[in-house]
Design a protein around this motif. Sequence first.
Motif, PDB file in Angstrom:
ATOM      1  N   ALA A 169       0.832  -1.213   0.000  1.00 28.52           N
ATOM      2  CA  ALA A 169       0.000   0.000   0.000  1.00 28.52           C
ATOM      3  C   ALA A 169       0.864   1.258   0.000  1.00 28.52           C
ATOM      4  O   ALA A 169       0.608   2.195  -0.765  1.00 28.52           O
ATOM      5  CB  ALA A 169      -0.918   0.004   1.226  1.00 28.52           C
TER       6      ALA A 169
ATOM      7  N   TRP B 105      -5.149   2.871   9.512  1.00 21.65           N
ATOM      8  CA  TRP B 105      -5.386   1.441   9.698  1.00 21.65           C
ATOM      9  C   TRP B 105      -4.165   0.612   9.325  1.00 21.65           C
ATOM     10  O   TRP B 105      -3.897  -0.432   9.932  1.00 21.65           O
ATOM     11  CB  TRP B 105      -6.640   0.989   8.954  1.00 21.65           C
ATOM     12  N   LEU B 106      -3.393   1.075   8.360  1.00 20.78           N
ATOM     13  CA  LEU B 106      -2.132   0.397   8.040  1.00 20.78           C
ATOM     14  C   LEU B 106      -1.155   0.519   9.207  1.00 20.78           C
ATOM     15  O   LEU B 106      -0.417  -0.421   9.521  1.00 20.78           O
ATOM     16  CB  LEU B 106      -1.531   0.965   6.755  1.00 20.78           C
TER      17      LEU B 106
ATOM     18  N   SER C 145      -7.344   7.827   6.390  1.00 24.76           N
ATOM     19  CA  SER C 145      -7.998   6.730   7.102  1.00 24.76           C
ATOM     20  C   SER C 145      -7.293   5.395   6.810  1.00 24.76           C
ATOM     21  O   SER C 145      -7.043   4.599   7.723  1.00 24.76           O
ATOM     22  CB  SER C 145      -9.470   6.653   6.687  1.00 24.76           C
ATOM     23  N   GLN C 146      -6.961   5.161   5.555  1.00 27.76           N
ATOM     24  CA  GLN C 146      -6.241   3.926   5.200  1.00 27.76           C
ATOM     25  C   GLN C 146      -4.866   3.893   5.865  1.00 27.76           C
ATOM     26  O   GLN C 146      -4.440   2.856   6.371  1.00 27.76           O
ATOM     27  CB  GLN C 146      -6.098   3.813   3.682  1.00 27.76           C
ATOM     28  N   ALA C 147      -4.172   5.020   5.873  1.00 24.85           N
ATOM     29  CA  ALA C 147      -2.846   5.095   6.485  1.00 24.85           C
ATOM     30  C   ALA C 147      -2.920   4.797   7.981  1.00 24.85           C
ATOM     31  O   ALA C 147      -2.047   4.112   8.529  1.00 24.85           O
ATOM     32  CB  ALA C 147      -2.229   6.468   6.245  1.00 24.85           C
TER      33      ALA C 147
ATOM     34  N   LEU D 295      -3.857   6.795  -1.373  1.00 24.12           N
ATOM     35  CA  LEU D 295      -3.802   6.300  -0.002  1.00 24.12           C
ATOM     36  C   LEU D 295      -4.370   7.397   0.888  1.00 24.12           C
ATOM     37  O   LEU D 295      -3.770   8.461   1.045  1.00 24.12           O
ATOM     38  CB  LEU D 295      -2.357   5.981   0.395  1.00 24.12           C
ATOM     39  N   THR D 296      -5.555   7.137   1.426  1.00 24.94           N
ATOM     40  CA  THR D 296      -6.217   8.145   2.254  1.00 24.94           C
ATOM     41  C   THR D 296      -5.639   8.143   3.674  1.00 24.94           C
ATOM     42  O   THR D 296      -4.970   7.184   4.086  1.00 24.94           O
ATOM     43  CB  THR D 296      -7.730   7.874   2.331  1.00 24.94           C
TER      44      THR D 296
ATOM     45  N   SER E 240       1.414   3.543  -3.381  1.00 23.52           N
ATOM     46  CA  SER E 240       1.038   4.954  -3.375  1.00 23.52           C
ATOM     47  C   SER E 240       2.145   5.809  -3.985  1.00 23.52           C
ATOM     48  O   SER E 240       1.874   6.725  -4.767  1.00 23.52           O
ATOM     49  CB  SER E 240       0.754   5.393  -1.937  1.00 23.52           C
TER      50      SER E 240
END
Length: 128
Positions: free
Chosen positions: A83, A101-102, A97-99, A94-95, A87
């Motif tokens: 991810a 959770w990663l 929010s995604q960052a 890569l939002t 990006s």
Amino acid sequence: MTTTDQNTPHKGRAWLMLLLASAFEIGYALSVGGSQAFSVLGWSIAAIIFFLLTLYFLSVALKSIDVGIGYAVWAGIGAVGAAGFGSVLLDQPLTLSQAIWLAVIIGGVVWLKLADSPKLNTDESLAS
């Protein structure tokens, strides 16, 4: 010397193999993405090479690391790496929010590694 002390260098090598397997997993995921369903020869060859390397190093690591823990760490690092690098290198979004959770996944990977430490295991065995 306890068995934990004897296994420490071997476990350290296994974790290094797992990190290499994870790096190759990132390369595999990015290569598969770049291969456009294996229609681009260079990316397709890279994907096959990375796939074989990740399987080899993962299998070596799992000789000493429990399968559930090793697989979770391998998959977590691979997912986060794919991810992140996707990006940057493949211009994939890569939002925030995604960052976040990663980052949670990476936190879990770190805690799994810490849970496998000889010092922690020695302390737990003394408590039983």
